[in-house]
Write a protein that holds these residues in place. Structure first.
Motif, mmCIF file in Angstrom:
data_model
loop_
_atom_site.group_PDB
_atom_site.id
_atom_site.type_symbol
_atom_site.label_atom_id
_atom_site.label_comp_id
_atom_site.label_asym_id
_atom_site.label_seq_id
_atom_site.Cartn_x
_atom_site.Cartn_y
_atom_site.Cartn_z
ATOM 1 N N MET A 144 -33.813 27.525 8.457
ATOM 2 C CA MET A 144 -32.370 27.532 8.708
ATOM 3 C C MET A 144 -31.848 28.956 8.869
ATOM 4 O O MET A 144 -30.943 29.214 9.663
ATOM 5 N N ALA A 145 -32.421 29.891 8.125
ATOM 6 C CA ALA A 145 -31.988 31.284 8.225
ATOM 7 C C ALA A 145 -32.344 31.885 9.579
ATOM 8 O O ALA A 145 -31.696 32.832 10.041
ATOM 9 N N SER A 146 -33.379 31.341 10.227
ATOM 10 C CA SER A 146 -33.797 31.855 11.531
ATOM 11 C C SER A 146 -32.994 31.250 12.682
ATOM 12 O O SER A 146 -33.120 31.695 13.829
ATOM 13 N N GLU A 147 -32.174 30.241 12.384
ATOM 14 C CA GLU A 147 -31.354 29.613 13.420
ATOM 15 C C GLU A 147 -30.206 30.544 13.828
ATOM 16 O O GLU A 147 -29.822 31.450 13.087
ATOM 17 N N VAL A 180 -19.540 26.423 -0.053
ATOM 18 C CA VAL A 180 -18.429 25.489 -0.220
ATOM 19 C C VAL A 180 -17.984 24.905 1.112
ATOM 20 O O VAL A 180 -17.778 23.701 1.254
ATOM 21 N N GLN A 181 -17.847 25.771 2.120
ATOM 22 C CA GLN A 181 -17.312 25.328 3.399
ATOM 23 C C GLN A 181 -18.356 24.636 4.270
ATOM 24 O O GLN A 181 -18.015 23.893 5.178
ATOM 25 N N ASN A 182 -19.623 24.900 4.016
ATOM 26 C CA ASN A 182 -20.679 24.330 4.845
ATOM 27 C C ASN A 182 -21.676 23.569 3.974
ATOM 28 O O ASN A 182 -22.878 23.793 4.029
ATOM 29 N N ALA A 183 -21.148 22.686 3.160
ATOM 30 C CA ALA A 183 -21.974 22.001 2.163
ATOM 31 C C ALA A 183 -22.655 20.756 2.712
ATOM 32 O O ALA A 183 -22.809 19.765 2.015
ATOM 33 N N LYS A 184 -23.049 20.775 3.975
ATOM 34 C CA LYS A 184 -23.782 19.644 4.541
ATOM 35 C C LYS A 184 -25.143 19.559 3.870
ATOM 36 O O LYS A 184 -25.792 20.577 3.625
ATOM 37 N N CYS A 185 -25.563 18.356 3.582
ATOM 38 C CA CYS A 185 -26.826 18.197 2.878
ATOM 39 C C CYS A 185 -27.470 16.867 3.239
ATOM 40 O O CYS A 185 -26.829 15.981 3.810
ATOM 41 N N ILE A 186 -28.740 16.744 2.896
ATOM 42 C CA ILE A 186 -29.501 15.514 3.124
ATOM 43 C C ILE A 186 -30.208 15.156 1.829
ATOM 44 O O ILE A 186 -30.916 15.986 1.247
ATOM 45 N N TYR A 208 -25.857 19.940 10.894
ATOM 46 C CA TYR A 208 -26.577 18.874 10.185
ATOM 47 C C TYR A 208 -27.837 18.462 10.941
ATOM 48 O O TYR A 208 -28.897 18.253 10.333
ATOM 49 N N ASP A 209 -27.738 18.347 12.255
ATOM 50 C CA ASP A 209 -28.897 17.936 13.048
ATOM 51 C C ASP A 209 -30.021 18.964 12.963
ATOM 52 O O ASP A 209 -31.206 18.606 12.912
ATOM 53 N N ALA A 210 -29.651 20.246 12.957
ATOM 54 C CA ALA A 210 -30.666 21.292 12.823
ATOM 55 C C ALA A 210 -31.334 21.207 11.455
ATOM 56 O O ALA A 210 -32.555 21.382 11.329
ATOM 57 N N LEU A 211 -30.535 20.930 10.431
ATOM 58 C CA LEU A 211 -31.087 20.775 9.088
ATOM 59 C C LEU A 211 -32.075 19.615 9.040
ATOM 60 O O LEU A 211 -33.182 19.740 8.493
ATOM 61 N N LYS A 212 -31.696 18.492 9.622
ATOM 62 C CA LYS A 212 -32.564 17.314 9.601
ATOM 63 C C LYS A 212 -33.854 17.565 10.378
ATOM 64 O O LYS A 212 -34.950 17.188 9.928
ATOM 65 N N THR A 213 -33.739 18.205 11.532
ATOM 66 C CA THR A 213 -34.924 18.497 12.337
ATOM 67 C C THR A 213 -35.887 19.410 11.591
ATOM 68 O O THR A 213 -37.102 19.171 11.550
#
Length: 322
Positions: free
Chosen positions: A266-269, A151-157, A277-282
């Motif tokens: 993402m779990a390894s970040e 809920v709090q980190n619902a950033k998405c692409i 968001y930038d990490a997700l996109k990369t």
């Protein structure tokens, strides 16, 4: 056959009724409290609750008993993804399509260009049995750590993907852009899909390729259907492709692969970068670049459509295991 122990007669009726007589008293109050305390917590399945009861009270109960006690207390499993509901019309449409492709071979399905659009989240949304949370209402799940993360980190692409036997096409949705019909026609179809399908580098045969969209509103809109017809695109439109049929569309497997790999990255970040968001996109772009030329995967998935439709015909349009 009757067995006698003292003054007690044990027969089939007695054995059948015994479990039902025990239902009212098999759980002690302490055990019931353990069941109640496990509500609103993820990864507290009925088997785990039964083990906890044994460890804390010494009382041995089955997981089904723990589950029934949850139901008695008014608890319900949240975050369960059910099979899509199918009306009689859906079933009939699916069965018709299975009959329509009866004579198709695996090679024929290699001309398909299957597509889908979906979202990739920094925290993957729950879609598995392990993500169920037993609670009386959805508000009672807000103390769960994973729920709060979603809920709090619902950033998405948003992403559109389409694959043929040769290549994967992917387009990342612009930030803040919705999947409306105009965007889908002007950007996704006109600038990406149609040029892709007209290039022999990407398809087996430009004259035989068949575009397979899903049934999203932006795709099944009449304006979109007419646009594809005017552009001379061979596609399975509303009159052919049935709704609620993810089991027939192999692009669902592509989506699952992409989500799994992105989730792993993402779990390894680091904790801070995990919600970036930038990490997700990369990470997403890296996964897509790795997958986009996996022709062995694409051929296997498209070839599996023959087995999918055989299974669909066998169950007369109902659910399959794909």
């Amino acid at each position: 056959m009757i067995a006698r122990t003292g003054d007690t007669f044990i027969n089939r009726e007695w054995i059948f009724e015994k479990p039902h007589r025990r239902e009212d008293w098999v759980l002690s109050q302490e055990s019931r409290n353990i069941v109640a305390s496990a509500s609103g917590v993820r990864s507290s399945g009925s088997r785990k609750v039964a083990r906890e009861i044994l460890e804390k009270t010494g009382q041995k109960v089955s997981y089904s008993t723990a589950r029934r006690e949850r139901q008695r207390q008014g608890l319900k499993p949240f975050h369960v993804i059910l099979k899509p509901l199918k009306t009689v019309t859906h079933v009939e449409d699916r069965e018709w399509l299975a009959n329509f492709v009866t004579g198709w071979t695996e090679e024929d399905f290699l001309h398909m260009a299957a597509s889908d659009e979906f979202y990739i989240y920094v925290i993957r949304k729950p879609n598995h049995q392990n993500d169920r949370i037993w609670a009386k209402s959805v508000e009672d799940t807000t103390d769960d750590e994973r729920y709060c993360e979603m809920v709090q980190n619902a950033k998405c692409i948003g992403i559109f993907v389409m694959f043929t036997a040769k290549k994967l096409l992917w387009v990342l949705k612009g930030d803040g852009q919705s999947w409306n019909g105009a965007y889908f026609r002007d950007i996704i179809l006109e600038k990406h899909v149609i040029p892709f399908l007209h290039n022999l580098v990407n398809v087996v045969d430009t004259d035989e390729v068949i575009f397979l969209p899903d049934k999203a509103l932006c795709m099944k809109a009449n304006a979109t259907q007419h646009f594809l017809e005017d552009e001379g695109v061979n596609f399975w439109g509303n009159s052919i492709w049935p709704g609620n049929s993810p089991d027939m569309n192999p692009v669902e497997n592509i989506g699952a692969i992409i989500k799994d790999r992105v989730e792993e990255l993402m779990a390894s970040e680091d904790r801070q970068e995990r919600y970036n968001y930038d990490a997700l996109k990369t990470n997403l772009e890296g996964v897509l670049e790795d997958v986009e030329n996996d022709t062995d995967l694409f051929v296997d998935l498209l070839g599996s459509m023959r087995k999918r439709f055989d299974a669909l015909a066998a169950v007369k349009g109902c659910h399959t295991n794909f």
